[in-house]
Design a protein around this motif. Sequence first.
Motif, PDB file in Angstrom:
ATOM      1  N   PHE A 714       0.807  -1.222   0.000  1.00 29.45           N
ATOM      2  CA  PHE A 714       0.000   0.000   0.000  1.00 29.45           C
ATOM      3  C   PHE A 714       0.840   1.273   0.000  1.00 29.45           C
ATOM      4  CE2 PHE A 714      -2.212  -3.386   2.320  1.00 29.45           C
ATOM      5  CZ  PHE A 714      -3.339  -3.532   1.542  1.00 29.45           C
ATOM      6  N   PHE A 715       2.105   1.173  -0.482  1.00 30.02           N
ATOM      7  CA  PHE A 715       2.973   2.365  -0.438  1.00 30.02           C
ATOM      8  C   PHE A 715       2.881   3.207  -1.705  1.00 30.02           C
ATOM      9  CE2 PHE A 715       4.838  -0.646   2.520  1.00 30.02           C
ATOM     10  CZ  PHE A 715       5.016   0.134   3.640  1.00 30.02           C
ATOM     11  N   GLY A 716       2.000   2.865  -2.625  1.00 29.11           N
ATOM     12  CA  GLY A 716       1.818   3.678  -3.823  1.00 29.11           C
ATOM     13  C   GLY A 716       2.932   3.455  -4.818  1.00 29.11           C
ATOM     14  N   SER A 717       3.310   4.528  -5.497  1.00 31.24           N
ATOM     15  CA  SER A 717       4.344   4.443  -6.529  1.00 31.24           C
ATOM     16  C   SER A 717       5.348   5.562  -6.334  1.00 31.24           C
ATOM     17  CB  SER A 717       3.722   4.537  -7.923  1.00 31.24           C
ATOM     18  OG  SER A 717       3.017   5.759  -8.079  1.00 31.24           O
ATOM     19  N   SER A 718       6.573   5.323  -6.869  1.00 27.46           N
ATOM     20  CA  SER A 718       7.648   6.308  -6.792  1.00 27.46           C
ATOM     21  C   SER A 718       7.683   7.088  -8.096  1.00 27.46           C
ATOM     22  CB  SER A 718       8.985   5.592  -6.553  1.00 27.46           C
ATOM     23  OG  SER A 718      10.052   6.505  -6.625  1.00 27.46           O
ATOM     24  N   LYS A 719       7.581   8.413  -7.993  1.00 27.09           N
ATOM     25  CA  LYS A 719       7.547   9.269  -9.168  1.00 27.09           C
ATOM     26  C   LYS A 719       8.759  10.191  -9.158  1.00 27.09           C
ATOM     27  CE  LYS A 719       2.506   9.274  -9.423  1.00 27.09           C
ATOM     28  NZ  LYS A 719       1.287  10.120  -9.468  1.00 27.09           N
ATOM     29  N   PRO A 720       9.522  10.244 -10.280  1.00 22.00           N
ATOM     30  CA  PRO A 720      10.686  11.137 -10.336  1.00 22.00           C
ATOM     31  C   PRO A 720      10.255  12.587 -10.430  1.00 22.00           C
ATOM     32  CG  PRO A 720      10.337  10.096 -12.456  1.00 22.00           C
ATOM     33  CD  PRO A 720       9.358   9.464 -11.521  1.00 22.00           C
ATOM     34  N   SER A 721      11.103  13.454  -9.922  1.00 20.72           N
ATOM     35  CA  SER A 721      10.829  14.889  -9.981  1.00 20.72           C
ATOM     36  C   SER A 721      11.630  15.503 -11.132  1.00 20.72           C
ATOM     37  CB  SER A 721      11.218  15.574  -8.665  1.00 20.72           C
ATOM     38  OG  SER A 721      10.438  15.062  -7.602  1.00 20.72           O
ATOM     39  N   PRO A 722      10.993  16.131 -12.099  1.00 22.07           N
ATOM     40  CA  PRO A 722      11.703  16.741 -13.217  1.00 22.07           C
ATOM     41  C   PRO A 722      12.557  17.909 -12.750  1.00 22.07           C
ATOM     42  CG  PRO A 722       9.375  16.415 -13.726  1.00 22.07           C
ATOM     43  CD  PRO A 722       9.526  16.196 -12.258  1.00 22.07           C
ATOM     44  N   GLU A 723      13.717  18.033 -13.386  1.00 24.49           N
ATOM     45  CA  GLU A 723      14.600  19.161 -13.158  1.00 24.49           C
ATOM     46  C   GLU A 723      14.456  20.159 -14.303  1.00 24.49           C
ATOM     47  OE1 GLU A 723      18.510  17.675 -12.751  1.00 24.49           O
ATOM     48  OE2 GLU A 723      18.067  16.401 -11.004  1.00 24.49           O
ATOM     49  N   PRO A 724      14.977  21.388 -14.114  1.00 20.33           N
ATOM     50  CA  PRO A 724      14.902  22.360 -15.221  1.00 20.33           C
ATOM     51  C   PRO A 724      15.551  21.780 -16.491  1.00 20.33           C
ATOM     52  CG  PRO A 724      15.569  23.438 -13.204  1.00 20.33           C
ATOM     53  CD  PRO A 724      15.581  21.989 -12.901  1.00 20.33           C
ATOM     54  N   GLY A 725      14.796  21.890 -17.603  1.00 21.02           N
ATOM     55  CA  GLY A 725      15.294  21.349 -18.866  1.00 21.02           C
ATOM     56  C   GLY A 725      14.954  19.900 -19.084  1.00 21.02           C
ATOM     57  N   ALA A 726      14.186  19.288 -18.180  1.00 18.90           N
ATOM     58  CA  ALA A 726      13.854  17.870 -18.313  1.00 18.90           C
ATOM     59  C   ALA A 726      12.766  17.677 -19.371  1.00 18.90           C
ATOM     60  CB  ALA A 726      13.416  17.299 -16.980  1.00 18.90           C
ATOM     61  N   LEU A 727      12.595  16.395 -19.777  1.00 20.54           N
ATOM     62  CA  LEU A 727      11.577  16.010 -20.750  1.00 20.54           C
ATOM     63  C   LEU A 727      10.715  14.931 -20.133  1.00 20.54           C
ATOM     64  CD1 LEU A 727      10.329  15.956 -23.625  1.00 20.54           C
ATOM     65  CD2 LEU A 727      12.052  14.228 -24.215  1.00 20.54           C
ATOM     66  N   VAL A 728       9.392  15.192 -20.041  1.00 20.42           N
ATOM     67  CA  VAL A 728       8.427  14.237 -19.517  1.00 20.42           C
ATOM     68  C   VAL A 728       7.691  13.616 -20.704  1.00 20.42           C
ATOM     69  CG1 VAL A 728       6.417  13.910 -18.054  1.00 20.42           C
ATOM     70  CG2 VAL A 728       8.178  15.572 -17.400  1.00 20.42           C
ATOM     71  N   VAL A 729       7.661  12.272 -20.741  1.00 21.01           N
ATOM     72  CA  VAL A 729       7.026  11.558 -21.859  1.00 21.01           C
ATOM     73  C   VAL A 729       5.965  10.631 -21.300  1.00 21.01           C
ATOM     74  CG1 VAL A 729       7.374   9.988 -23.799  1.00 21.01           C
ATOM     75  CG2 VAL A 729       9.149  11.667 -23.221  1.00 21.01           C
ATOM     76  N   VAL A 730       4.731  10.743 -21.842  1.00 19.41           N
ATOM     77  CA  VAL A 730       3.619   9.873 -21.481  1.00 19.41           C
ATOM     78  C   VAL A 730       3.363   8.938 -22.667  1.00 19.41           C
ATOM     79  CG1 VAL A 730       1.214   9.740 -20.762  1.00 19.41           C
ATOM     80  CG2 VAL A 730       2.636  11.668 -20.020  1.00 19.41           C
ATOM     81  N   PRO A 731       3.674   7.649 -22.533  1.00 21.46           N
ATOM     82  CA  PRO A 731       3.456   6.722 -23.651  1.00 21.46           C
ATOM     83  C   PRO A 731       1.971   6.463 -23.877  1.00 21.46           C
ATOM     84  CG  PRO A 731       5.062   5.860 -22.068  1.00 21.46           C
ATOM     85  CD  PRO A 731       4.353   7.006 -21.408  1.00 21.46           C
ATOM     86  N   VAL A 732       1.659   5.961 -25.068  1.00 21.29           N
ATOM     87  CA  VAL A 732       0.288   5.573 -25.404  1.00 21.29           C
ATOM     88  C   VAL A 732       0.017   4.208 -24.801  1.00 21.29           C
ATOM     89  CG1 VAL A 732      -1.313   5.070 -27.282  1.00 21.29           C
ATOM     90  CG2 VAL A 732       0.346   6.943 -27.510  1.00 21.29           C
ATOM     91  N   ARG A 733      -1.181   4.037 -24.264  1.00 14.75           N
ATOM     92  CA  ARG A 733      -1.543   2.798 -23.598  1.00 14.75           C
ATOM     93  C   ARG A 733      -1.600   1.648 -24.606  1.00 14.75           C
ATOM     94  NH1 ARG A 733      -5.715   4.560 -21.621  1.00 14.75           N
ATOM     95  NH2 ARG A 733      -7.266   3.758 -23.085  1.00 14.75           N
TER      96      ARG A 733
END
Length: 766
Positions: A714-733
Amino acid sequence: MRLHSIAAVGALALSALAPIRSSGQVPTQGQTQLPGALPAGITPDQLAQLLQQNPQLGNLIRQRLQQSGLSPDQVRAQLAASGYPSNLLDPYLGAVPTGQAAPIPSTLTLAAIQALGLGGGGPALEFLPVDTGLNRVRAESMRAESLATGNYVFGVDVFRRSTTQFLPQLTGPVDPMYRLGPGDVLVLVLTGGVEQAYQLEVTREGFVIVPQVGQIFVNVLYDRLGRVYSKLRGPNPTIKFDVTVSRVRINQVYVIGEVKQPGAYQLSALGSALTALYAAGGVTTRADMRQIEIRRLDKVVATLDLYDYLLRGDKRDDIRLESGDVVYVPLHGTRVQVTGAVLRPAIYELKNGETLPDALRAAGGFRANAAVDRLTIHRILPAAERRPGPLPRAALDIALAVAAPSDQRGSVRPDDAASPTAAEPDPLGGVVIPSLPLDNGDSVVVDSIGPLDSLLYVGINGMVNKPGRYPWQEGMTLRALVLLARGPKIGAYLKDAEIARLPADRSQGQLADTLRAPIDSTYLFERDRAGHYIGPPGQAFPGSGAPELRLQPYDEVLILKQPDFELQRTVQVRGEVRFPGTYALRSKNDRLTDVLDRAGGVTPQAYANGVRFYRHDANAGRVGLNLAKVLRDRRDKDNIVLADGDSVFIPAYIPTVRVEGAVNSPGSVTYVRGEGLDYYLNAAGGVSFKGDKKRVFVQQPNGNVRAVHKRPLFFGSSKPSPEPGALVVVPVRDTTRQSQTGTIIAGIAQIVATLTTIIVVVVTRP
């Protein structure tokens, strides 16, 4: 008096009209052959069948003549120049009375139409086989194969090619040696005091009839004209006359013997023996091409040697034929086959007295790769010398010799010895060949020099510009081999070289004995005019003193490389450093901070977390580094050792985070210190219905990639924290997994329903 021929009006370039020939019919007895006609025409049965299938053939011929654009005079002139009666097609040239059909054509008429080039284009006139090119391609392919194997009788096909016709010159003036005869048509032109022109035909008796003058023999034409026209003679004649040949006569000659279609042929009076041979379809493979006889009044007036024409372009024996001449092609005599490393392998005929050198000269001489030290003659044994067995042959080994350069003179034909221009380069290249008589059926084989692997060779590898194998020669040295290999490369070890040599003793399974041969810096061949070596400095080697080492066959030489010798290695430093540029590494142990120090360090605007480090070695690509930690601690693991071709780019501070993939509003979001991944996803409009939240990943500005990880229980999930200049990508399901799950569930439900039905049936059964 000037004697020449004039072109008939609208002659349509008769020399360009190639007659279409047939190769499958033989002339009937007494049938004559006209130029441009079928060699055998068509048989009466074929003509009857053709007329039965095409009753309007005569009208079709008239239509063809009208559509050709030729005037009646042009048609008559062209027929006469081709050897046909000039009035042969007159019934088809004029208008036909109403209700009357054109005359039924004869075989001669059909052949004349074909000779005029009007035979194709309709089923009614397609009675002559036309070479569409396919047969010619096949014949050329078969001929090329025969040439490669030497099974080709030289000269046989020269009369069978569609581009070779040996037609006489039908236009332009006749030569001064042309003898007038019955059937020739002359044009007599008088100018000056009298303006007259007469067309005169030479009769069978050899005279012409001139109006107002009478019957005149051709040889006394000038004298008889002078009697009638007195002003034709004298020192200052006022009347001049000119006699020209407007149409040459047709001679009937006979071609017999080993030709494709022997028989009688009607040829132009300008035709020669070669013209007659072509009209007869050429010689057969059984023909003697060295002694073709031309008989006149039962006497041999000339003997034609086709080899003189084919090999040397000599036509002196190709005499002009007269009416009644017989061209006789006998059976061949001595023939030998020449194969192997000669320019023209084939089967050749030899005249009496010709020997082995003559056969090799006919074959064009030796190729460049011919083994000129000896050759082999395969001979069929005479019947008396044969023994029981399947191979009644013998092989003769003939030794050859190469003459000195001063002895390599041109060859002179015996009948041309008096001519100073008769000398020609010897096709045998100065090779001395014994004058050995050859027997009929002999086969002369000239061997080729084998490939390099089959000869004695030496090899060289390692630090040379052109490694490989080279032919071994007596007295060959190591220095000569290095020269053939275009000298050592930069960085070669010039103290000694390793040589692997075939062992004298193989009792223990030895493959090679190795030895070290001393060399020195004189093996460097790239030098200036002063003799100084041109190249980068390196390890010092002795300048001279190494003895010359003679190589043995199959030696393998290895030129070593100087230990630790390397050319400069460079890296690129760009971006927010004080002195960007390309830097050479000082040692193999230079690290990232060493080069940054030489570049003056980073500027205050540098964003260390956004460093972009690329490595081309082994196609590594971008490498994620934590430059901020490296700048704080040089002992950090990310302070890597640099390699040749590395590239470092340090950008300025980037205050945004880029969000891409399956979000509702992709784009850049301003960086906010302390905010996590969900903040930037919501700022981009949130994840779309196609997005997969469980597989979201973040590529930090230094190249490192961090993904969302699910924690246990029940501890959930670990999510990274973006830094300045980072790129966040959400894949298609991935929807394929769900569809597979649904299919499995549907299959299980169907199985359960089936089992339930079975159970109900079993339970309810009485």
